[in-house]
Every structure is written in structure tokens, then in C-alpha cells.
Design an enzyme around this catalytic site. Structure first.
Site: not given
Length: 389
Positions: A134, A249
Site C-alpha cells: 500500500s 492473504e
């Protein structure tokens, strides 16, 4: 789907439970055990516990045996996760990037030397990894990232910024997604690097969260040099590697065990109010949703067992458990009142402030590992077949 365990699965479950009972740190779960306070203490405990799991043959449950794992089936992985969650062992969150994301990604895409170098220390709990995905303007829309890497001879030179990088201040290594071809469409021209967090030019700034903890970080890269051999997959084909990482994830998780236990814990605290039918209804609703969550987790495992890959059930699972987690904590605040908001150390704090901390931490649940908005988009498009808006 048959929800009954086979005799072999029951024996496996009993073996897991027995080993955990016999090997938890002495005094664990009692006042006699000194609870870790700082993040550094929590990391140290996680590393020592992971090493014990490794020595006991319980590390890398679903990893292939050739890479040091147990080679367990996806069902066995779920059964292990359920028994593991029941005993409330030391928290391994700080090692989760390596165990859940880096390991499977390197097994799928890594060079042989990368597997030999990095997989064993991950399983033994010797190295902490962080995830450099991110950015301030590229979170849910990850492919919009702008951190650049320029290939100069045998090195990539990386410049840019990442954010929400959990455990970066404790990590030795980072999986870093960078843009290596700025002219290519945004899902193209990306590359996946393994970066030594001790490299010159890396600045880490911890971000203090509403809980008072500082797990998240800003990370700045100022002409950081990364050997070309640390590239995973092909140059400019990093998005394919990223998809593998993201698929793992959410993995084979058992969030229903924790949420069921917390629901029962709340019901015990709310016993004086159980004469109120509205209170009973709230607690019953939480129990029903936790059971639905369990069935969804089993659907997810069934999908992986049949296809070998996580499917959209993972998005449903993430959406359901994260929002149920928040509803449970909101209900706790309603039932416990102002004493439920008192922090650790306050004389009248409920369970020494545990519920207050969890109420605040639960706010992050619908953001990390894919926001609820992103999960709903996935379900809408891939399950319901709705058009893109």
C-alpha cells in the site's frame, strides 16, 4: 458437504490439541505468566513460540515437505487452525507476512536459491517480514502505486513511499512491489522485489494507532539499492506474483473459533442482564452469525480442496468475520456500559480493559486485508455476475 470428521481427522485434531496443551509456555493464560507489554516483547515471544512449533513439526502446515513444511491437506490445515485458536496461544501476527504470504509466494514463483535462503528462517521464526504494497494514494487500487525502481546494471534503485506497513520496524525483509516501467498500463510494468530492511536509504516512521500501539508504519525509500537477483518472477510481470500473494492473504483461517469464544465470554459478563429478552436476542444473533461464519469457512476450505486455489469464498469470509467482529464489540459496549470503555489499569475496567482495546482495534478489521468495499465488489462481480458500475 459432509461436516462430520472422519476417524483420521478426529485423531489428527486430538493430536494437535494434546501437543498444544503439553507445549504452551509454562503458566500461559494465568496471572503467573508475564504478559508481554511492548511490541518488541511480543515479537520475541512470537519468535520463540514459532521455533517451538517448528521443532514439534507444526510449522508450515500446508507447505510442501520438500520446503520444510508438513505437507498437510487443506482440511488438516483448518482443523489445526481451529484447535490452535481454541487454546489462545501466543500471538504470531508479527510473523504472519512471512508464514502466510512470503512463503507461499516464493514456493510458487521464487528462484531455487530464494527458496533455500528464505523459507527455512521463516519456518523457524528467525526473520520477520513486512509487506510493502500500500501507498498513500494506492491502497485498494494497488495497481496505481508509484514507488519506482530503476534497473542500473545488476541493481534496482528504489525511490518512493509505502504506508500501513505492519511490523516494518521489527522486520529484516520486505516484499516490495515497485513500478519498473512507468510507460506501461498500470497493471503492467510492476515488479516484485525482496528488500533487505537494513539497506541504506530506508526510513521507517511508526504510526501510533488509536489503541496506543504502533504496529503500522510509513516507510520511505531514498535510492535504495536492491540486487537484481532479488527479483521474484519476471521483470515487469510483478502483478502476476502479487495476485498469488493476495490469494493467500485470507488463506485457510478459522475466525469463527475466536468470535464464538468472545461471544460466550460476553454472555458470561452479561449474565445479570439476561432477563431482558432484547439482551438475549442480541447475544443469540451473534452466536448464529458465528455459526454461519464457521460454515462459510468450511465452504472456503472445500473450494480450495477441490480446485487448489482460493476462490471468492475467501472474500465472503473476510467480509463476514470483519463486520461480525465490529458488531460483537459494539454489542459489548452496549451491554458493559461505560466500564467497558475503561482502559487497562483503571480500577473499574472490565477484564482489565481488554474490551476497550478490542473495541478500538476492531475498527481496523474492515480495512486491512482488503476493505469491505473491495470484498463486496469481488462478490458482486465474480459471484453475482453484476456489471462494473
Amino acid at each position: 458437504m459432509d461436516f462430520r470428521s472422519t476417524p483420521e481427522e478426529e485423531r489428527f485434531r486430538e493430536e494437535v490439541a494434546r501437543w498444544l496443551r503439553e507445549n504452551l509456555p509454562p503458566g500461559w493464560g494465568t496471572p503467573a505468566f508475564p504478559e508481554p507489554e511492548t511490541t518488541a516483547e511480543k515479537v520475541a515471544l512470537a519468535k520463540s513460540w514459532q521455533r517451538k512449533l517448528y521443532d514439534g513439526g507444526w510449522a508450515g502446515m500446508s507447505w510442501p515437505k520438500e520446503y520444510g513444511g508438513r505437507g498437510a491437506s487443506v482440511v488438516e490445515q483448518l482443523l489445526f487452525n481451529e484447535e490452535y485458536a481454541k487454546v489462545g496461544p501466543p500471538d504470531l501476527t508479527c510473523l504472519s507476512v512471512g508464514l502466510s504470504l512470503v512463503g507461499p509466494t516464493l514456493i510458487a514463483h521464487g528462484q531455487e536459491w530464494q527458496k533455500k535462503r528464505f523459507l527455512p528462517p521463516i519456518l523457524r521464526g528467525e526473520e520477520v517480514w513486512c509487506q510493502g504494497f500500500s501507498e498513500p494514494n494506492a491502497g485498494s487500487d494497488l495497481a496505481s502505486l508509484r514507488t519506482r525502481a530503476e534497473l542500473r546494471g545488476d541493481e534496482f534503485v528504489v525511490t518512493g513511499q509505502k504506508i500501513w506497513t505492519s511490523f516494518a520496524q521489527h522486520a529484516q525483509w520486505c516484499i516490495l512491489v515497485v513500478r519498473t516501467d512507468p510507460e506501461a498500463p498500470k497493471h503492467k510494468g510492476l515488479s516484485f522485489l525482496l528488500v533487505d530492511m537494513g539497506s541504506p536509504g530506508i526510513t521507517i516512521r511508526p504510526l501510533r494507532e488509536i489503541t496506543g500501539d504502533a504496529w503500522f508504519n510509513e516507510v520511505f525509500f531514498d535510492e535504495v539499492r536492491v540486487p537484481r537477483e532479488n527479483l521474484v518472477g519476471e521483470m515487469n510481470d510483478g502483478w502476476r506474483v502479487v495476485l498469488t500473494t493476495l490469494a493467500h492473504e485470507r488463506g485457510v483461517s478459522a475466525p469463527h473459533v475466536r468470535l464464538k469464544a468472545e461471544g460466550r465470554r460476553l454472555a458470561r459478563l452479561a449474565r445479570p442482564k439476561l432477563s431482558d429478552p432484547r439482551v438475549r436476542q442480541k447475544l443469540a444473533q451473534l452466536a448464529v452469525e458465528a455459526e454461519i461464519l464457521r460454515l462459510t469457512a468450511y465452504r472456503n476450505v472445500t473450494r480450495i480442496a477441490r480446485t487448489g486455489e482460493p476462490g471468492t469464498e475467501g472474500s465472503l469470509l473476510k467480509l463476514m468475520w470483519s463486520e461480525l467482529d465490529q458488531r460483537l464489540k459494539d454489542t459489548a459496549f452496549e451491554l458493559l456500559g461505560v466500564h467497558g470503555l475503561l482502559w487497562k489499569g483503571s480500577p473499574r475496567a472490565v477484564e482489565n480493559g481488554w474490551w476497550a482495546h478490542e473495541l478500538l482495534w476492531s475498527r481496523a478489521a474492515t480495512i486491512y486485508a482488503g476493505t469491505s468495499e473491495i470484498q463486496r465488489n469481488i462478490v458482486a462481480q465474480r459471484v453475482l455476475g453484476l456489471p462494473r458500475g
